[in-house]
Design a protein around this motif. Structure first.
Motif, PDB file in Angstrom:
ATOM      1  N   ARG A  52      -7.929   9.347  -9.094  1.00 27.40           N
ATOM      2  CA  ARG A  52      -7.424   7.976  -9.088  1.00 27.40           C
ATOM      3  C   ARG A  52      -7.831   7.322  -7.766  1.00 27.40           C
ATOM      4  O   ARG A  52      -7.950   7.995  -6.738  1.00 27.40           O
ATOM      5  N   VAL A  53      -8.028   6.005  -7.803  1.00 24.43           N
ATOM      6  CA  VAL A  53      -8.365   5.250  -6.598  1.00 24.43           C
ATOM      7  C   VAL A  53      -7.316   4.177  -6.362  1.00 24.43           C
ATOM      8  O   VAL A  53      -6.872   3.509  -7.301  1.00 24.43           O
ATOM      9  N   ILE A  54      -6.913   4.028  -5.123  1.00 19.87           N
ATOM     10  CA  ILE A  54      -6.095   2.890  -4.673  1.00 19.87           C
ATOM     11  C   ILE A  54      -6.926   2.158  -3.621  1.00 19.87           C
ATOM     12  O   ILE A  54      -7.282   2.764  -2.612  1.00 19.87           O
ATOM     13  N   PRO A  55      -7.299   0.889  -3.935  1.00 24.94           N
ATOM     14  CA  PRO A  55      -6.853  -0.001  -5.002  1.00 24.94           C
ATOM     15  C   PRO A  55      -7.521   0.322  -6.348  1.00 24.94           C
ATOM     16  O   PRO A  55      -8.659   0.785  -6.388  1.00 24.94           O
ATOM     17  N   ALA A  56      -6.787   0.018  -7.421  1.00 20.51           N
ATOM     18  CA  ALA A  56      -7.296   0.320  -8.758  1.00 20.51           C
ATOM     19  C   ALA A  56      -8.371  -0.669  -9.195  1.00 20.51           C
ATOM     20  O   ALA A  56      -9.218  -0.331 -10.028  1.00 20.51           O
TER      21      ALA A  56
ATOM     22  N   VAL B 146     -14.299 -18.323  -1.827  1.00 24.05           N
ATOM     23  CA  VAL B 146     -14.055 -17.154  -2.677  1.00 24.05           C
ATOM     24  C   VAL B 146     -12.964 -16.287  -2.059  1.00 24.05           C
ATOM     25  O   VAL B 146     -12.927 -16.088  -0.846  1.00 24.05           O
ATOM     26  N   TRP B 147     -12.071 -15.780  -2.885  1.00 21.50           N
ATOM     27  CA  TRP B 147     -11.048 -14.833  -2.467  1.00 21.50           C
ATOM     28  C   TRP B 147     -10.760 -13.896  -3.627  1.00 21.50           C
ATOM     29  O   TRP B 147     -11.379 -13.983  -4.681  1.00 21.50           O
ATOM     30  N   PHE B 148      -9.838 -12.973  -3.437  1.00 14.63           N
ATOM     31  CA  PHE B 148      -9.598 -11.995  -4.508  1.00 14.63           C
ATOM     32  C   PHE B 148      -8.133 -11.565  -4.522  1.00 14.63           C
ATOM     33  O   PHE B 148      -7.383 -11.763  -3.565  1.00 14.63           O
ATOM     34  N   GLU B 149      -7.780 -10.981  -5.654  1.00 11.06           N
ATOM     35  CA  GLU B 149      -6.487 -10.314  -5.793  1.00 11.06           C
ATOM     36  C   GLU B 149      -6.773  -8.827  -5.922  1.00 11.06           C
ATOM     37  O   GLU B 149      -7.491  -8.396  -6.815  1.00 11.06           O
ATOM     38  N   LEU B 150      -6.233  -8.065  -4.982  1.00 10.18           N
ATOM     39  CA  LEU B 150      -6.471  -6.625  -4.934  1.00 10.18           C
ATOM     40  C   LEU B 150      -5.342  -5.937  -5.688  1.00 10.18           C
ATOM     41  O   LEU B 150      -4.176  -6.006  -5.290  1.00 10.18           O
ATOM     42  N   HIS B 151      -5.679  -5.271  -6.806  1.00 10.83           N
ATOM     43  CA  HIS B 151      -4.674  -4.597  -7.628  1.00 10.83           C
ATOM     44  C   HIS B 151      -4.552  -3.147  -7.145  1.00 10.83           C
ATOM     45  O   HIS B 151      -5.392  -2.299  -7.473  1.00 10.83           O
ATOM     46  N   LEU B 152      -3.518  -2.874  -6.365  1.00 19.13           N
ATOM     47  CA  LEU B 152      -3.350  -1.521  -5.833  1.00 19.13           C
ATOM     48  C   LEU B 152      -2.998  -0.555  -6.951  1.00 19.13           C
ATOM     49  O   LEU B 152      -3.523   0.556  -7.022  1.00 19.13           O
ATOM     50  N   ASP B 153      -2.088  -0.954  -7.799  1.00 18.45           N
ATOM     51  CA  ASP B 153      -1.755  -0.206  -9.015  1.00 18.45           C
ATOM     52  C   ASP B 153      -1.184  -1.214 -10.009  1.00 18.45           C
ATOM     53  O   ASP B 153      -1.363  -2.425  -9.827  1.00 18.45           O
TER      54      ASP B 153
ATOM     55  N   TYR C  33       0.840  -1.205   0.000  1.00 16.97           N
ATOM     56  CA  TYR C  33       0.000   0.000   0.000  1.00 16.97           C
ATOM     57  C   TYR C  33       0.871   1.251   0.000  1.00 16.97           C
ATOM     58  O   TYR C  33       0.601   2.224  -0.709  1.00 16.97           O
ATOM     59  N   GLN C  34       1.926   1.231   0.808  1.00 19.51           N
ATOM     60  CA  GLN C  34       2.814   2.397   0.884  1.00 19.51           C
ATOM     61  C   GLN C  34       3.461   2.684  -0.475  1.00 19.51           C
ATOM     62  O   GLN C  34       3.523   3.844  -0.915  1.00 19.51           O
ATOM     63  N   LEU C  35       3.924   1.633  -1.159  1.00 25.15           N
ATOM     64  CA  LEU C  35       4.561   1.820  -2.463  1.00 25.15           C
ATOM     65  C   LEU C  35       3.577   2.386  -3.482  1.00 25.15           C
ATOM     66  O   LEU C  35       3.919   3.269  -4.269  1.00 25.15           O
ATOM     67  N   ALA C  36       2.341   1.872  -3.476  1.00 20.66           N
ATOM     68  CA  ALA C  36       1.334   2.364  -4.424  1.00 20.66           C
ATOM     69  C   ALA C  36       0.994   3.831  -4.155  1.00 20.66           C
ATOM     70  O   ALA C  36       0.838   4.634  -5.088  1.00 20.66           O
ATOM     71  N   ILE C  37       0.892   4.199  -2.879  1.00 19.98           N
ATOM     72  CA  ILE C  37       0.593   5.595  -2.523  1.00 19.98           C
ATOM     73  C   ILE C  37       1.753   6.506  -2.906  1.00 19.98           C
ATOM     74  O   ILE C  37       1.549   7.608  -3.457  1.00 19.98           O
ATOM     75  N   GLN C  38       2.981   6.072  -2.639  1.00 20.18           N
ATOM     76  CA  GLN C  38       4.157   6.875  -3.001  1.00 20.18           C
ATOM     77  C   GLN C  38       4.183   7.138  -4.502  1.00 20.18           C
ATOM     78  O   GLN C  38       4.449   8.269  -4.945  1.00 20.18           O
ATOM     79  N   ARG C  39       3.887   6.116  -5.274  1.00 15.29           N
ATOM     80  CA  ARG C  39       3.921   6.264  -6.721  1.00 15.29           C
ATOM     81  C   ARG C  39       2.847   7.240  -7.199  1.00 15.29           C
ATOM     82  O   ARG C  39       3.085   8.088  -8.063  1.00 15.29           O
TER      83      ARG C  39
ATOM     84  N   VAL D 267     -14.259 -15.307 -11.298  1.00 19.46           N
ATOM     85  CA  VAL D 267     -15.708 -15.107 -11.347  1.00 19.46           C
ATOM     86  C   VAL D 267     -16.088 -13.679 -11.726  1.00 19.46           C
ATOM     87  O   VAL D 267     -17.169 -13.451 -12.269  1.00 19.46           O
ATOM     88  N   ILE D 268     -15.236 -12.709 -11.413  1.00 21.28           N
ATOM     89  CA  ILE D 268     -15.543 -11.330 -11.767  1.00 21.28           C
ATOM     90  C   ILE D 268     -14.279 -10.485 -11.668  1.00 21.28           C
ATOM     91  O   ILE D 268     -13.368 -10.800 -10.885  1.00 21.28           O
ATOM     92  N   GLN D 269     -14.214  -9.436 -12.477  1.00 22.32           N
ATOM     93  CA  GLN D 269     -13.125  -8.473 -12.410  1.00 22.32           C
ATOM     94  C   GLN D 269     -13.736  -7.072 -12.353  1.00 22.32           C
ATOM     95  O   GLN D 269     -14.666  -6.751 -13.108  1.00 22.32           O
ATOM     96  N   ILE D 270     -13.240  -6.232 -11.425  1.00 21.40           N
ATOM     97  CA  ILE D 270     -13.830  -4.909 -11.196  1.00 21.40           C
ATOM     98  C   ILE D 270     -12.752  -3.844 -11.313  1.00 21.40           C
ATOM     99  O   ILE D 270     -11.650  -3.995 -10.750  1.00 21.40           O
ATOM    100  N   ASP D 271     -13.069  -2.778 -12.025  1.00 15.84           N
ATOM    101  CA  ASP D 271     -12.166  -1.630 -12.174  1.00 15.84           C
ATOM    102  C   ASP D 271     -12.706  -0.490 -11.307  1.00 15.84           C
ATOM    103  O   ASP D 271     -13.713   0.130 -11.627  1.00 15.84           O
ATOM    104  N   PHE D 272     -12.043  -0.216 -10.187  1.00 13.31           N
ATOM    105  CA  PHE D 272     -12.499   0.848  -9.285  1.00 13.31           C
ATOM    106  C   PHE D 272     -12.248   2.244  -9.852  1.00 13.31           C
ATOM    107  O   PHE D 272     -12.784   3.228  -9.337  1.00 13.31           O
ATOM    108  N   ASN D 273     -11.458   2.335 -10.913  1.00 14.13           N
ATOM    109  CA  ASN D 273     -11.189   3.627 -11.555  1.00 14.13           C
ATOM    110  C   ASN D 273     -12.109   3.881 -12.744  1.00 14.13           C
ATOM    111  O   ASN D 273     -11.857   4.790 -13.535  1.00 14.13           O
TER     112      ASN D 273
END
Length: 842
Positions: free
Chosen positions: A305-309, A420-427, A174-180, A383-389
């Protein structure tokens, strides 16, 4: 001088009249105070607590010097009157009384704690916690306030906060994504659901010029303010105590921001309302995304922009006996009762079409720690993919038609749930996976399959996916087999055939079966909590109860016969939630059994089971219909009769002893006929020494390294509780440093055998560091029959007492455990034999 003398005389006369008047007023006040105190005491004798309280208020306001003498009587009166007001729903009057009492005794820890108890029972958890915390500050060794605070702390600061803050990998990504993002020009930041404030502080440390944060929980808001201040950012991070959905510009923040950071995601990704909060943010708080029309790409500070993306969600079918026994009735009989007449008993955790608002679409589990493990019956599928941006995608998410996936089965078995689980794409560079094989702070979402569903390796599982009500809903719709027959799960949660190969013989059999089916009388279905279903599946517990109850009733029947009496025996079951123990007792002899179940659905189910199991219609009654309020649930069955047996529910499903159960046992003993018995009659507490980093990680934040160097631990660790609940000791990652030992005995039938503290010596058989002492119970229904809360089929979990300071031991060391019991709270301290001897020689 005459004039002066005259004034002096007049002055003396005036003073004389005032003294006389004051004396008469003092005498009158004294009489009023004395009369009020006497009236209060008389009202107490008559149990007229409301009038007694008014008299005490008057007396103590007029004569504050009496406070020290009257405090015990005043407390007693207040607590009794408050309980009466609570019982009849006069809530405003109740709190008015507490406010009046606190004006007289603003620092009385007993009154403050009692007010907190009423607040907590009414759902005001934040306010209740503040009262418990204040009572502890006034008297740190006040056991009632300590126990109350520990119980409420689990509600206020959920245990996942500690796990999350100890998850260095998650925090660092999270810190790396925010810094970027800040480096790319996103210099104004809003942290939604800030918690401890760690993500907002990351943004400020990365160089953001404006940082705002919001938090709905009052406790977490105050905690975040403390943390931000301690890290020197109080003047540069503005924290708001509100939902982001209620935020407006310019009232709350001066203008739109260029970056939203949030981790308002649960195990099912969308359960904490991230979609709704991001739709609102895009409309009202956040600059448009870079791909929106009319947005100049040359000015990144004016794009949002949103983190997570975004996130990708995965699911797989699993076979898991532990999930099955919590969400599906797995037995046909318990304790001599035939359960087949119950129809379909189902869990409130379901997302079928007929699920009501009280249902939850999923529960959560850490699959890697489930007793007995699990077997994957399919490969993980996306099962699903979501774009928060993408604001348009978010707004259309709930409007999407349900999608049906065909998932190949890779192993024969019974489908008990979809995990069910997920992969959270921060950026673009940083992602976090919450999968069952990952070392993560997240659990997985579990969607139980409501009825038996077998699959073979060549089958395909049909999985429906939708986002109705912004919840992710994943359900097993059916199975397609290699023989082309297609099955689906209907709205009644039964697997039925939807399409079968043409077979005249099969069609004839089906038609004949249909003629015998009463379509106008569908099979009833009953919803029980998962804790009630797993209890019903515990055949050992019910068989042990039946055996012990049969012995007691046979003894009492023999007594009745010898006395030529033919009166029935009276059995009262005051178990929490749904229980069949009363019905089991009713079938063991000439018994009038009383159940304290309250829900109409529970009563209907017990009545149905009673009819189908041949119980006489007068053998079972519902006791709460006979008493004025819950506080009177333990009373005589009639003025001339006492109870033959009273069943108390002494242990919560989470593994804690129930509050005030010993006080209930004391009252119950007074209501037993000669030879009667309380079930259970005795509880023996067992424990062992263990070393477990897992328990430490889940109980407190460990230093500053995992929290990116921020000073958070001292503040959130105020909410550390010394007892870890809902523990599965059989799967806990730990090293056993000793054999199990008997630590404490609680006798419900004979108070002379009880004590408040005990020292137990335990030998360490392995070297290590004692971090915790897991506890479980042997529950003796009589002198011979007992059940254990530490069995594979137990419906109870275990608990663990976490030591304040880990204790280093060597194999062979003798460890003294000092065990203290107050009401329902257990505390334990541990010391090595050498340290004990050093203390004694000082």
């Amino acid at each position: 001088m005459p004039s002066g003398g005259g004034e002096a005389v007049k002055g003396r006369k005036r003073r004389s009249r005032r003294r006389s008047r004051a004396q008469r007023e003092d005498a009158g006040r004294g009489e009023l105070v004395s009369s009020s105190v006497q009236s209060a005491q008389q009202c107490l004798l008559q149990q007229d607590y409301g009038t007694a309280f008014v008299h005490f208020l008057l007396a103590l306001n007029l004569a504050p010097a009496l406070k020290d003498l009257a405090i015990d009587s005043f407390r007693f009166t207040l607590l009794k009157w408050a309980d009466e007001l609570d019982g009849v729903g006069r809530i405003q009057e109740l709190f008015d009384c507490y406010e009046q009492a606190l004006e007289l005794f603003p620092k009385d820890e007993v009154i403050i704690n009692s007010m907190g108890e009423h607040l907590f029972r009414m759902g005001f958890r934040d306010e209740a916690a503040a009262h418990f915390y204040k009572a502890l500050k006034l008297k740190p060794d006040f056991p009632e306030a300590k126990e109350n605070f520990y119980r409420v702390a689990n509600w206020l600061v959920e245990r996942w906060h500690f796990l999350m803050l100890n998850d260095n990998g998650r925090n660092r990504k999270y810190q790396l994504a925010i810094q970027r993002a800040v480096r790319d020009g996103c210099t104004s930041v809003l942290d939604i659901g800030t918690g401890t404030g760690i993500l907002g502080m990351c943004a400020k440390k990365a160089g953001a010029s404006e940082v705002y944060a919001c938090e709905l929980s009052k406790t977490m808001y105050e905690l975040a303010c403390e943390v931000v201040s301690a890290n020197g950012m109080a003047d540069s991070i503005k924290i708001l105590h509100k939902k982001s959905l209620d935020m407006e510009i310019p009232r709350d923040i001066p203008s739109r921001v260029s970056l939203v950071v949030t981790e308002t995601v649960d195990a099912g990704l969308l359960g904490e309302g991230i979609v709704e909060s991001l739709i609102h943010a895009w409309k009202h708080l956040l600059f448009p995304p870079a791909n929106a029309e009319g947005v100049p790409l040359s000015n990144p500070s004016q794009t949002g922009r949103v983190i997570p993306a975004g996130a990708t969600v995965f699911a797989m079918a699993v076979q898991c006996p532990e999930i099955r026994r919590h969400h599906r009735l797995c037995v046909s009989a318990v304790g001599g009762l035939d359960l087949s007449a119950a129809g379909h008993i189902r869990s409130p955790v379901r997302c079928s079409e007929d699920a009501d608002e009280s249902s939850e679409p999923y529960t959560t589990e850490r699959l890697s720690r489930l007793p007995g493990g699990f077997a994957a019956l399919t490969e993980p599928c996306r099962v699903i993919q979501i774009d928060f941006n993408n604001p348009q995608e978010l707004e259309g998410l709930c409007l999407r038609e349900a999608v049906q996936l065909r998932v190949p089965v890779i192993q024969d078995g019974d489908v008990d749930a979809l995990a069910v689980w997920f992969e959270l794409h921060l950026d673009q560079e940083n992602s976090i996976s919450t999968g069952p094989d990952e070392d993560t702070c997240w659990e997985q979402a579990v969607y139980p399959v409501p009825s038996h569903c077998s699959v073979k390796c060549s089958d395909e599982l049909l999985v429906d996916v939708s986002c109705r009500d912004t919840y992710l809903r994943v359900s097993c719709a059916g199975v397609t087999s290699s023989s082309s027959s297609r099955l689906h799960i209907s709205s009644t949660d039964e697997v039925v055939s939807a399409e079968v190969p043409s077979n005249p013989e099969l069609e004839l059999c089906s038609a004949l079966a249909g003629l015998q089916t009463h379509h106008d009388c569908p099979a009833r279905s009953f919803t029980l909590d998962s804790s009630e279903i797993v209890l019903l599946n515990n055949t050992n517990y019910h068989e042990c109860f039946r055996k012990a109850m049969a012995k007691l009733l046979s003894f009492l029947e023999a007594q009745e016969e010898s006395s030529s009496s033919s009166k029935p025996l009276y059995v009262l079951d005051v178990s929490e939630g749904f229980s069949v123990l009363s019905l089991m007792a009713a079938r063991l002899g000439p018994v009038r059994a009383y159940s304290s179940v309250e829900k109409q659905q529970h009563q209907a189910l017990l009545q149905l089971l009673a009819r189908e199991n041949g119980a006489h219609e007068d053998a079972l009654e519902f006791w709460l219909g006979h008493v004025e309020d819950d506080s009177a649930v333990l009373q005589r069955p009639d003025p001339e009769k006492l109870w033959s047996a009273i069943v108390l529910d002494c242990v919560e499903t989470c593994g804690l002893l129930r509050q005030n159960f010993m006080e209930k046992a004391t009252l119950a003993r007074c209501l037993l006929e000669e030879g009667g018995r309380i079930f259970p009659e005795r509880i023996v507490i067992h424990g062992m020494l263990v070393e477990s980093d897992t328990l430490l990680q889940e109980s407190a934040v460990q230093g500053t390294e995992p929290t990116l160097g921020f000073n958070i631990a001292p503040f959130i660790n105020q909410f550390t509780v010394p007892v870890h609940v809902f523990l599965d000791l059989s799967t806990l990652e730990c090293t056993h440093l000793s054999d199990p030992a008997e630590l404490f005995v609680l006798d419900l039938m004979d108070t002379n055998n009880n004590y408040t503290n005990r020292d137990v010596w335990v030998r360490a058989n392995t070297s290590g560091k004692v971090t915790a002492i897991p506890l479980w119970y042997h529950i003796y229904l009589d002198s011979d029959v007992r059940v254990s809360t530490f069995r594979p089929d137990s419906h109870w979990k275990q608990v663990a007492v976490i030591l304040q300071r880990p204790l280093v031991v060597n194999a062979g060391d003798q460890i003294k455990l000092s065990v203290q019991f107050h009401k329902s709270s257990i505390s334990i301290t541990a010391v090595r034999e050498e340290e004990e001897e050093e203390t004694l020689t000082r």
